[in-house]
Design a protein around this motif. Structure first.
Motif, PDB file in Angstrom:
ATOM      1  N   ASP A 219     -54.734  22.897 -27.556  1.00  0.00           N
ATOM      2  CA  ASP A 219     -53.528  22.300 -28.167  1.00  0.00           C
ATOM      3  C   ASP A 219     -53.705  20.826 -28.555  1.00  0.00           C
ATOM      4  OD1 ASP A 219     -53.541  21.315 -25.567  1.00  0.00           O
ATOM      5  OD2 ASP A 219     -51.452  21.783 -25.145  1.00  0.00           O
ATOM      6  N   GLY A 220     -54.953  20.390 -28.748  1.00  0.00           N
ATOM      7  CA  GLY A 220     -55.197  19.023 -29.239  1.00  0.00           C
ATOM      8  C   GLY A 220     -55.360  18.039 -28.081  1.00  0.00           C
ATOM      9  N   HIS A 221     -55.987  16.865 -28.384  1.00  0.00           N
ATOM     10  CA  HIS A 221     -56.193  15.918 -27.269  1.00  0.00           C
ATOM     11  C   HIS A 221     -54.881  15.427 -26.681  1.00  0.00           C
ATOM     12  CE1 HIS A 221     -56.151  13.381 -30.810  1.00  0.00           C
ATOM     13  NE2 HIS A 221     -57.406  13.608 -31.105  1.00  0.00           N
ATOM     14  N   GLY A 222     -53.803  15.534 -27.464  1.00  0.00           N
ATOM     15  CA  GLY A 222     -52.492  15.150 -26.925  1.00  0.00           C
ATOM     16  C   GLY A 222     -52.009  16.100 -25.843  1.00  0.00           C
ATOM     17  N   GLY A 223     -52.682  17.245 -25.693  1.00  0.00           N
ATOM     18  CA  GLY A 223     -52.351  18.163 -24.602  1.00  0.00           C
ATOM     19  C   GLY A 223     -52.633  17.526 -23.242  1.00  0.00           C
ATOM     20  N   LEU A 224     -53.345  16.405 -23.281  1.00  0.00           N
ATOM     21  CA  LEU A 224     -53.705  15.688 -22.050  1.00  0.00           C
ATOM     22  C   LEU A 224     -52.491  15.388 -21.174  1.00  0.00           C
ATOM     23  CD1 LEU A 224     -55.700  13.830 -20.378  1.00  0.00           C
ATOM     24  CD2 LEU A 224     -54.870  11.976 -21.801  1.00  0.00           C
ATOM     25  N   VAL A 225     -51.410  14.934 -21.819  1.00  0.00           N
ATOM     26  CA  VAL A 225     -50.266  14.437 -21.046  1.00  0.00           C
ATOM     27  C   VAL A 225     -49.734  15.537 -20.122  1.00  0.00           C
ATOM     28  CG1 VAL A 225     -47.915  13.555 -21.270  1.00  0.00           C
ATOM     29  CG2 VAL A 225     -49.693  12.753 -22.828  1.00  0.00           C
ATOM     30  N   THR A 226     -49.455  16.705 -20.699  1.00  0.00           N
ATOM     31  CA  THR A 226     -48.928  17.810 -19.899  1.00  0.00           C
ATOM     32  C   THR A 226     -49.970  18.305 -18.905  1.00  0.00           C
ATOM     33  OG1 THR A 226     -48.063  18.488 -22.023  1.00  0.00           O
ATOM     34  CG2 THR A 226     -47.605  19.936 -20.166  1.00  0.00           C
ATOM     35  N   ALA A 227     -51.223  18.393 -19.361  1.00  0.00           N
ATOM     36  CA  ALA A 227     -52.268  18.967 -18.504  1.00  0.00           C
ATOM     37  C   ALA A 227     -52.522  18.089 -17.278  1.00  0.00           C
ATOM     38  CB  ALA A 227     -53.550  19.150 -19.305  1.00  0.00           C
ATOM     39  N   LEU A 228     -52.470  16.776 -17.467  1.00  0.00           N
ATOM     40  CA  LEU A 228     -52.682  15.870 -16.314  1.00  0.00           C
ATOM     41  C   LEU A 228     -51.598  16.075 -15.271  1.00  0.00           C
ATOM     42  CD1 LEU A 228     -53.429  12.130 -17.123  1.00  0.00           C
ATOM     43  CD2 LEU A 228     -54.734  13.676 -15.702  1.00  0.00           C
ATOM     44  N   LYS A 229     -50.380  16.226 -15.771  1.00  0.00           N
ATOM     45  CA  LYS A 229     -49.245  16.381 -14.858  1.00  0.00           C
ATOM     46  C   LYS A 229     -49.308  17.744 -14.169  1.00  0.00           C
ATOM     47  CE  LYS A 229     -45.250  15.291 -13.084  1.00  0.00           C
ATOM     48  NZ  LYS A 229     -45.229  14.264 -12.049  1.00  0.00           N
ATOM     49  N   SER A 230     -49.450  18.811 -14.985  1.00  0.00           N
ATOM     50  CA  SER A 230     -49.346  20.150 -14.384  1.00  0.00           C
ATOM     51  C   SER A 230     -50.536  20.458 -13.476  1.00  0.00           C
ATOM     52  CB  SER A 230     -49.170  21.219 -15.460  1.00  0.00           C
ATOM     53  OG  SER A 230     -50.296  21.180 -16.303  1.00  0.00           O
ATOM     54  N   SER A 231     -51.656  19.784 -13.681  1.00  0.00           N
ATOM     55  CA  SER A 231     -52.800  20.015 -12.787  1.00  0.00           C
ATOM     56  C   SER A 231     -52.602  19.315 -11.437  1.00  0.00           C
ATOM     57  CB  SER A 231     -54.075  19.460 -13.440  1.00  0.00           C
ATOM     58  OG  SER A 231     -53.933  18.052 -13.600  1.00  0.00           O
ATOM     59  N   SER A 332     -51.871   2.909 -18.695  1.00  0.00           N
ATOM     60  CA  SER A 332     -51.355   2.638 -17.353  1.00  0.00           C
ATOM     61  C   SER A 332     -50.850   3.933 -16.775  1.00  0.00           C
ATOM     62  CB  SER A 332     -50.201   1.645 -17.424  1.00  0.00           C
ATOM     63  OG  SER A 332     -50.731   0.431 -17.851  1.00  0.00           O
ATOM     64  N   LEU A 333     -51.060   4.117 -15.491  1.00  0.00           N
ATOM     65  CA  LEU A 333     -50.608   5.354 -14.847  1.00  0.00           C
ATOM     66  C   LEU A 333     -49.088   5.496 -14.976  1.00  0.00           C
ATOM     67  CD1 LEU A 333     -51.794   7.132 -11.795  1.00  0.00           C
ATOM     68  CD2 LEU A 333     -49.494   6.242 -11.611  1.00  0.00           C
ATOM     69  N   THR A 334     -48.379   4.384 -14.819  1.00  0.00           N
ATOM     70  CA  THR A 334     -46.909   4.489 -14.891  1.00  0.00           C
ATOM     71  C   THR A 334     -46.462   4.908 -16.294  1.00  0.00           C
ATOM     72  OG1 THR A 334     -46.914   2.115 -15.250  1.00  0.00           O
ATOM     73  CG2 THR A 334     -46.307   2.867 -13.048  1.00  0.00           C
ATOM     74  N   PHE A 335     -47.206   4.505 -17.316  1.00  0.00           N
ATOM     75  CA  PHE A 335     -46.842   4.911 -18.684  1.00  0.00           C
ATOM     76  C   PHE A 335     -47.070   6.416 -18.864  1.00  0.00           C
ATOM     77  CE2 PHE A 335     -48.234   5.222 -23.289  1.00  0.00           C
ATOM     78  CZ  PHE A 335     -46.944   5.217 -23.795  1.00  0.00           C
ATOM     79  N   LEU A 339     -44.390   9.330 -19.812  1.00  0.00           N
ATOM     80  CA  LEU A 339     -44.534  10.311 -20.910  1.00  0.00           C
ATOM     81  C   LEU A 339     -44.282  11.736 -20.436  1.00  0.00           C
ATOM     82  CD1 LEU A 339     -47.761   9.107 -22.800  1.00  0.00           C
ATOM     83  CD2 LEU A 339     -45.382   8.773 -23.464  1.00  0.00           C
ATOM     84  N   THR A 340     -44.500  11.979 -19.152  1.00  0.00           N
ATOM     85  CA  THR A 340     -44.349  13.355 -18.672  1.00  0.00           C
ATOM     86  C   THR A 340     -42.910  13.673 -18.274  1.00  0.00           C
ATOM     87  OG1 THR A 340     -44.903  12.759 -16.408  1.00  0.00           O
ATOM     88  CG2 THR A 340     -46.719  13.509 -17.790  1.00  0.00           C
ATOM     89  N   THR A 341     -42.010  12.702 -18.376  1.00  0.00           N
ATOM     90  CA  THR A 341     -40.610  13.029 -18.081  1.00  0.00           C
ATOM     91  C   THR A 341     -39.998  13.664 -19.330  1.00  0.00           C
ATOM     92  OG1 THR A 341     -39.948  10.827 -18.721  1.00  0.00           O
ATOM     93  CG2 THR A 341     -40.293  11.191 -16.377  1.00  0.00           C
TER      94      THR A 341
END
Ligand code: UTP
Length: 474
Positions: A219-231, A332-335, A339-341
């Protein structure tokens, strides 16, 4: 024959995708399980919404024109040093970055889920043999860079590698084969990004490549945001005290991994998202460029600019669209947490592609028509969401030599040539001139920069002969 799992048929009926089960009864139990899992992984509501919106391509083109017209050259920029004061600023940043690395506050994210179709290499791109003399792989170059950084600064640097269903198992096998190049395995984590189906552009029906197999792609490199959270990795990194991530792509072996100056500039400026850029070589160079639009940093894709716009200058005589994105970022981790909210996803982009598929009789249709819509998220869509974004000019020749294409620009030949050129430059700084025809390869474990190489040579830890190959030896 097994009946379909509960809920699957109803879900498919709701989104008019019942054809995915057309061959269900002919599949083995294993194939049925696999198909059920593929269906389960698809967010049909989003696929339907984006497909329904996609015919409005003309409207989005108009929006593109507006974006170009509203663009100004970016303001929050740190340029390469050109004065003593600049040098001092970069030095202070590098010291701050060094402390953060020593304190274990930085993790690396390598995005390695792409299909690398332009390169045409039959394995995950990270396995590509890039070393000019040793053929060491891209993954090995990055592994050695991180090991060398840890050795130099003393702190732990967790390495997070995003894979996709296209690259996951082969990537892990490759790391196993190489015994993780000496890494403590607890400090390396692989996590998989999501997939999106290809849909028939005219009907919105999800395409299949064989009776039990849906046409899915990462789903593209932008899939990173969701994948980091859900993992669970984002939460784990927060618990481990990580404050920021050095993000890079798998295709650029000359990236300066965890560059202390970039790490320091990011933190000293309280930036949420920092991007390394380089000056475009000519206006129509195919690179996304960073601009300011309405107080936010955004990317303008090269395809959005015509020749005249691409060469446009502002009142100071500077190109507006100069700041080429190298896809080296600090987050930044907080950023990332922010993004995952909400729905925690970056926007989906639609691309019209040729996709081979089976027809209603199960016959394979190979096509060069642009028959399908594919959907991808782009990590740079995070840029306008940052309230503090910083742009840092990098040194193009030193740090941006990606492998994208099989030949020509940004190919293995240009990238290997750059590794060798950088090696020759470091040797020259250390007082050893080698002919241009010799290929040079310096393991990051031997030296991360010219100064370290000079001291390794002076101490006799390495000899010039070990680093070069003359044409006859190749
Ligand atoms: P590219 O945009 O160059 O795409 O990816 P690609 O898939 O590697 O190559 P082509 O376009 O098919 O030739 C830039 C970076 O983003 C990663 C890639 O692995 C590369 O590091 N990427 C891309 C992902 O991790 N996931 C994706 O879905 C797409």
């Amino acid at each position: 024959m097994t009946t379909t799992p509960p809920g699957v048929a109803t879900k498919l009926a709701e989104y008019r995708q019942e054809h995915l089960l057309q061959w269900w009864d002919e599949l083995s139990a294993e194939q049925q399980n696999s198909l059920a899992a593929q269906i389960e992984s698809i967010d049909f509501a989003t696929v339907q919404r984006v497909w329904q919106e996609s015919p409005n391509a003309a409207a989005s083109l108009d929006a593109g024109v507006d974006r170009v017209q509203q663009s100004a050259a970016p303001k929050a920029v740190v340029l390469q040093p050109s004065s003593e004061a600049d040098e001092a600023q970069w030095q202070r940043a590098a010291e701050a970055g060094t402390h953060l690395l020593a304190d274990g506050k930085v993790a690396v994210i390598t995005v390695a889920g792409g299909q690398g179709s332009r390169l045409g290499f039959a394995h995950p791109k990270g396995m590509f043999p890039i070393g000019p003399n040793s053929s060491r792989s891209l993954f090995q170059v990055f592994a050695e860079q991180i090991l060398a950084r840890k050795r130099r600064h003393g702190g732990e640097i967790p390495w997070l590698i995003m894979t996709s269903s296209a690259t996951h198992s082969e990537t892990i096998k490759f790391f196993e084969q190489h015994d993780y190049w000496g890494f403590d395995r607890n400090t390396v984590a692989f996590f998989q990004q999501g997939s999106m189906p290809a849909v028939d552009a005219s009907s919105g029906r999800v395409l299949m490549s064989a009776p039990g197999v849906i046409c899915l792609s990462p789903d593209g490199h932008g899939g990173l945001v969701t994948a980091l959270k859900s993992s669970g990795l984002l939460d784990r990194m927060a618990k481990e005290g990580i404050e920021s991530f050095f993000y890079h792509q798998v295709d650029n072996p000359t990236v300066i991994m965890c560059d202390p100056a970039l790490v320091g500039l990011h933190t000293l400026n309280d930036s949420q998202l920092t991007t390394n850029v380089v000056k475009k070589q000519h206006p129509m160079e195919p690179m996304g460029v960073l601009v300011d639009i309405d107080g936010h940093v955004e990317i303008i894709e090269y395809s959005e600019l015509d020749e005249q716009q691409a060469a446009g200058k502002d009142a100071s005589g500077q190109w507006v669209f100069w700041a080429g994105n190298t896809a080296i970022h600090m987050f930044s981790l907080t950023f990332l947490e922010q993004l995952t909210t909400g729905d925690g996803q970056l926007e989906l982009h639609v691309a019209r592609k040729s996709v081979d598929h089976i027809d209603t009789e199960g016959k394979l249709i190979q096509t060069s028509d642009l028959n399908a819509n594919k959907f991808e998220r782009f990590i740079f869509d995070a840029l306008p969401l940052a309230t503090t974004a910083l742009i840092v000019e990098g040194n193009r020749e030193r740090e941006f030599n990606p492998v994208k294409n099989a030949d020509g620009n940004d190919s293995p030949a240009t990238s290997r040539g750059a590794l060798s050129r950088i090696g020759r430059e470091w040797l020259a700084t250390a007082g050893h001139s080698v002919p241009e025809t010799a290929t040079v390869e310096i393991s990051p474990l031997t030296a991360l920069d010219a100064k370290e190489l000079a001291s390794s040579l002076a101490d006799g830890r390495v000899t010039v002969g070990e680093l070069i190959k003359s044409p006859a030896e190749k």
